[in-house]
Scaffold this motif. Structure first.
Motif: not given
Length: 315
Positions: A196, A209, A220, A231, A234
């Motif tokens: 992240a 984020l 996340v 997110a 990720i």
């Protein structure tokens, strides 16, 4: 007279103990702080004294107790030999021999991640499978392999170290183990936070984020579920590496199911669904359509596995 056994999970901060029937019913469970003194030898005495005290309090007949199964945070050979437990100050010793001398009951020991897998296979999400893999996603990535209802421990008891499979040859940062590109660098809670922070520094996508000081894996996943594009990227990357790892594992041992546990697994089916999606892309045709499930025993998996370990050793 009902026969019973104890399952013990020795951790770095706490020792968990469970009393079980031979059918797998948890009669009672306890925990106490791990004491680290005198090169760790106090830990074994504390476990023995604790169990002896519970036997007295519950007025149990020693003849009804089949033994004690123990999980340790390190490799354990099949004969009970432990080469080293550096986090506990314990060097080369035989846990089974020393505990049997302290308590007067049969003892069987194994690596903690391996007995957690055995616990899930016995009374958790792995029930009904004879061949399965448990992957635990916490601060690191751990795992245990069950083949034909038994732990696949390897020659030194270090089998199942799934977190240090190489999944990215291009990674430049080092893993805590000293290598680069380990699964743990992407799929653990710390790995997800690392990705992240890396994404925020190199990606122009607007994301919630960017406004969070202390990013966690839970944050996340929560944002990914809410539709935050960064997110989601990720989470997708973490699941892609997990899917690749599961495909590689399957091509060696061909399990029936993968059970996903650990704190990160609380994200739920968004995790297992994506892992399975990437697994299907990366595995050979003959190994497709495996089951992917969330673990259900949580922190009790180790004591269940310890109990199962000693019961299996009694035939």
């Amino acid at each position: 007279m009902e026969q019973l056994c104890f399952g013990v999970d020795i951790g770095g901060t706490a020792v968990k103990v469970g009393l079980f029937t031979t059918e797998g019913r948890l009669v009672e469970k306890w925990d106490f702080a791990t004491r680290k003194t005198k090169e760790g030898k106090e830990i074994l005495k504390d476990v023995a004294d604790f169990i002896k005290e519970k036997i007295q309090i519950l007025k149990l007949d020693m003849g009804s107790i089949l033994g004690i199964g123990i999980g340790l945070p390190g490799p354990v050979k099949d004969n009970g030999e432990v080469l080293e437990l550096p986090n506990m100050g314990l060097g080369h010793f035989n846990i089974e021999k020393e505990m049997q001398e302290l308590i007067g009951l049969k003892v069987k020991a194994a690596n903690d991640a391996n007995i957690a897998a055995l616990g899930e296979q016995w009374q958790g999400s792995g029930k009904g499978y004879h061949n399965m893999v448990l992957i635990t996603l916490g601060t690191g990535v751990g795992g245990g392999v069950i083949l034909k209802d038994a732990i696949l421990a390897g020659s030194n008891g270090a089998g199942g170290e799934i977190g240090h499979m190489l999944v990215n040859y291009k990674e430049k940062d080092r893993c805590g183990c000293g290598k680069r590109g380990c699964l743990e660098q992407y799929a653990s809670a710390t790995g997800i936070v690392r990705m992240a922070k890396r994404s925020l520094s190199s990606n122009n996508k607007a994301s919630a984020l960017q406004n969070i000081d202390n990013i966690s894996a839970k944050i996340v996943f929560d944002l990914a579920k809410e539709g935050d594009a960064l997110a989601q990227d990720i989470v997708s990357e973490a699941c892609r590496y997990l899917g690749i790892a599961c495909a590689n594992i399957a091509q060696v041992i061909d399990p029936e199911a993968f059970i996903i546990g650990g704190g990160v697994s609380k994200a739920g089916e968004v995790l297992t669904d994506q892992i399975k999606e990437y697994y299907e892309i990366n595995v050979m045709d003959a190994l497709k359509n495996k089951d992917f499930k969330l673990a259900v025993l949580g922190n009790d998996a180790g004591i269940y596995g310890g109990a199962r370990l000693i019961l299996a050793s009694n035939g």
